[in-house]
Design an enzyme around this catalytic site. Structure first.
Site, short mmCIF file in Angstrom:
data_model
loop_
_atom_site.label_atom_id
_atom_site.label_comp_id
_atom_site.label_asym_id
_atom_site.label_seq_id
_atom_site.Cartn_x
_atom_site.Cartn_y
_atom_site.Cartn_z
N ARG A 179 -4.27 -3.21 -3.13
CA ARG A 179 -5.08 -4.11 -3.95
C ARG A 179 -5.03 -5.51 -3.36
O ARG A 179 -3.94 -6.01 -3.03
CB ARG A 179 -4.55 -4.14 -5.39
CG ARG A 179 -5.36 -5.06 -6.28
CD ARG A 179 -4.91 -5.00 -7.72
NE ARG A 179 -3.64 -5.66 -7.92
CZ ARG A 179 -2.99 -5.67 -9.08
NH1 ARG A 179 -3.49 -5.03 -10.12
NH2 ARG A 179 -1.85 -6.30 -9.21
N ARG A 181 0.57 -3.48 -5.34
CA ARG A 181 0.34 -4.86 -5.79
C ARG A 181 0.82 -5.77 -4.66
O ARG A 181 2.01 -5.74 -4.33
CB ARG A 181 1.14 -5.15 -7.06
CG ARG A 181 0.66 -4.42 -8.31
CD ARG A 181 1.47 -4.85 -9.53
NE ARG A 181 0.87 -4.42 -10.78
CZ ARG A 181 1.29 -3.39 -11.51
NH1 ARG A 181 2.33 -2.68 -11.13
NH2 ARG A 181 0.69 -3.07 -12.64
N HIS A 185 3.79 -9.02 -16.83
CA HIS A 185 4.23 -8.60 -15.50
C HIS A 185 5.75 -8.55 -15.36
O HIS A 185 6.28 -7.73 -14.65
CB HIS A 185 3.56 -9.44 -14.41
CG HIS A 185 2.15 -9.01 -14.18
ND1 HIS A 185 1.08 -9.66 -14.73
CD2 HIS A 185 1.65 -7.94 -13.52
CE1 HIS A 185 -0.03 -9.02 -14.40
NE2 HIS A 185 0.28 -7.98 -13.66
N CYS A 195 -4.36 3.24 -13.59
CA CYS A 195 -3.15 2.64 -13.03
C CYS A 195 -2.47 1.68 -14.00
O CYS A 195 -1.49 1.05 -13.65
CB CYS A 195 -3.43 1.96 -11.69
SG CYS A 195 -4.57 0.58 -11.81
N ARG A 203 -1.90 -10.59 -22.81
CA ARG A 203 -0.90 -9.51 -22.71
C ARG A 203 0.53 -10.02 -22.63
O ARG A 203 1.48 -9.24 -22.78
CB ARG A 203 -1.22 -8.62 -21.49
CG ARG A 203 -1.10 -9.33 -20.17
CD ARG A 203 -1.75 -8.55 -19.05
NE ARG A 203 -0.81 -7.73 -18.31
CZ ARG A 203 -1.11 -7.12 -17.17
NH1 ARG A 203 -2.31 -7.22 -16.65
NH2 ARG A 203 -0.21 -6.42 -16.54
N GLU A 233 -11.02 -3.17 -15.13
CA GLU A 233 -10.03 -3.74 -16.05
C GLU A 233 -10.62 -4.86 -16.88
O GLU A 233 -9.90 -5.58 -17.55
CB GLU A 233 -8.78 -4.20 -15.29
CG GLU A 233 -9.05 -5.13 -14.14
CD GLU A 233 -7.79 -5.52 -13.37
OE1 GLU A 233 -6.67 -5.25 -13.83
OE2 GLU A 233 -7.92 -6.14 -12.30
N ASN A 241 -3.92 -2.20 -18.63
CA ASN A 241 -3.18 -3.37 -19.13
C ASN A 241 -4.15 -4.53 -19.36
O ASN A 241 -4.16 -5.16 -20.41
CB ASN A 241 -2.11 -3.82 -18.13
CG ASN A 241 -1.18 -2.70 -17.73
OD1 ASN A 241 -1.04 -1.74 -18.46
ND2 ASN A 241 -0.57 -2.81 -16.56
N ASP A 242 -4.95 -4.80 -18.34
CA ASP A 242 -5.92 -5.90 -18.50
C ASP A 242 -7.11 -5.48 -19.34
O ASP A 242 -7.67 -6.30 -20.06
CB ASP A 242 -6.37 -6.41 -17.13
CG ASP A 242 -5.37 -7.40 -16.56
OD1 ASP A 242 -4.87 -8.24 -17.34
OD2 ASP A 242 -5.07 -7.34 -15.36
#
Ligand code: PEP
Ligand code: MG
Length: 459
Positions: free
Chosen positions: A221, A185, A78, A391, A354, A320, A343-344
């Site tokens: 989200r 986010r 992140h 996303c 990650r 995800e 990403n996840d």
């Protein structure tokens, strides 16, 4: 030269400032201390650190930092995403950087290839200054894509949306010509505060975003906390595997004192614009059903109170986790839309944290397992007639965009600065050509060979 991984594009040349090891490495009080450390740094500095939390990275906004070098942290950690959203060139996984580089050294950070050059000679500085000019020129060429509609080369339509964390990101999305917010986010509202934001504070923030987007979609989200994003006031114990732990929707469903005010605030904001609710880290259908039941109760309370909201607000799931991707046909029956968080999805499919730079070789969206899960999810969403977007960072990777388009995706949610480039890439592919590429890719057995194929076939 120190090799690492490119996490934020660009070339930075500046004077090194070493962040003292251990001092700012993680806890929230330390993050605040880092912010005061940053306020003493001169413009043009290259920040070199052993590790970076997302809050540390966030405090570098508008500080005219030339670049970031970090020894740890994965490509989609992140803090790397925060650096990318500010357009600060960054290389992560540059092991040994805080020892090899000394305070005051001149440093070149090549955020296009993931290399860091300590104490370069004049000719190397000249070479990279000229490369930097080329990079800046290409960015300028991209300007014209800001105001355009997103279309493929055959004229079929698509959308480039944005991932943002706050109103500054929203303004940048608008400036860069985004067709909506594909991922708001909300963690930023909660981090940095000693107490949780109130329902009123949240309502104001979400309404501001909804109004600013003026009828364009805004996907909010719900809190995606845990993993590498912890809150000072979070009631949670230390976990052995935080990324596999009590986080995101799991945390929200178990902490209704958090969750209900957030749902109320999102619903109230839905009166001010085209707002949808998105649930992070879904793994089973019950989570969606439980959220929907809760939203039903919240709506009924709001109705009793006479508050305005959109009764037809759309409720979607982040896909995800491998579990969600595998049951995406079933989830599609419960959801109004999907957004694939690559990403996840990569992290959980490959069993590779990650944020761990030692595992970057496993952070491969081009691994056949990940590609199959993405293709399957898009196919299931399209078959069910619900919108699907991507996303995760893959949505802004030039070599992945045609593959995702070929799988049938037409919505790409990316950081605001990437909007023009994604639009330009899409404009060079026809539906047919993208589909042919995606079909070929699905036949190739390994990540390495897929990367090689893409390198040869995408220019
Ligand atoms: C993702 O996982 O791909 C995603 C977009 O969400 P985040 O990066 O916030 O986990
Ligand atoms: Mg995620």
């Amino acid at each position: 030269m120190i090799s690492g991984y490119e996490v934020s594009k660009g070339i930075g040349i500046g004077v090194a400032v070493i962040v003292p090891a251990g001092e700012y490495s993680g806890q929230n009080e330390a993050d605040n201390a880092f912010s005061s450390f940053v306020s003493r740094i001169s413009p043009g500095a290259v920040i070199v650190a052993e590790s970076f939390t997302p809050v540390m990275a966030a405090s570098l906004r508008d500080k005219n930092v030339a670049a970031i070098v970090c020894e740890t942290g994965g490509m989609t950690s992140h803090s790397a995403l925060v650096a990318k959203s500010f357009g600060i060139p960054a290389v992560y996984g540059a092991i040994g950087a805080t020892h090899i580089i000394k305070d005051g050294d001149t440093v070149i950070v090549d955020g296009l290839h993931g290399n860091v050059y300590e104490r370069p000679d004049t000719s190397l500085i000249e070479e990279f200054s000229s490369r930097r000019k080329g990079f800046i020129k290409d960015r300028a060429d991209l300007e014209r894509y800001r105001g355009m509609k997103t279309v493929l080369a055959d004229g079929s339509g698509a959308e480039v949306l944005c991932n943002v964390s706050d109103i500054i990101g929203v303004m940048s999305a608008i400036e860069n010509g985004a067709e909506g917010i594909g991922l708001l986010r909300t963690e930023n509202l909660f981090t940095g505060n000693k107490t949780a934001p109130t329902e009123e504070e949240q309502t104001r923030s979400y309404m501001r975003v909804a109004r600013a987007m003026d009828g364009h979609g805004v996907v909010i989200r719900t809190l995606d906390i845990g993993g590498d994003k912890m809150l000072p006031f979070m009631k949670s114990e230390q976990e052995t595997n935080p990324f596999l732990g009590f986080r995101a929707i799991r945390y929200s469903l178990a902490n209704r004192d958090f969750f209900i005010p957030q749902l109320r605030a999102i619903l109230k904001a839905s009166a001010a614009g085209n707002v949808s609710i998105m649930i992070p880290m879904v793994t089973c259908i019950e989570e969606i059903r439980n959220v929907k039941a809760l939203i039903h109760e919240v709506k009924s309370d709001l109705r009793d109170e006479g508050a305005e909201f959109n009764d037809d607000i759309r409720i979607g799931a982040m896909i995800e986790t491998p579990a969600a991707a595998v049951i995406s046909d079933l989830l599609a029956e419960e959801c109004d839309f999907f957004s694939i968080g690559t990403n996840d999805l990569v992290q959980y499919t490959m069993c590779a944290d990650r944020s761990n730079s030692k595992l970057t070789y496993l952070q491969a969206v081009t691994h056949p397992s990940v590609l199959r899960l993405i293709a399957r999810t898009i196919e299931n969403a399209n078959a069910a007639g619900i919108p699907v977007s991507i996303c995760g960072e893959a949505a802004s990777e030039p070599f992945m965009i045609p593959v995702l388009a070929g799988f049938g995706c037409r919505r790409f949610s990316v950081d605001p600065l990437s909007v023009p480039e994604v639009r330009r890439t899409l404009s060079t592919w026809t539906t047919e050509k993208a589909k042919a590429l995606a079909d070929e890719i699905l036949k190739i057995p390994s990540d390495g060979e897929i990367k090689e194929y893409l390198r040869k076939n995408i220019h």
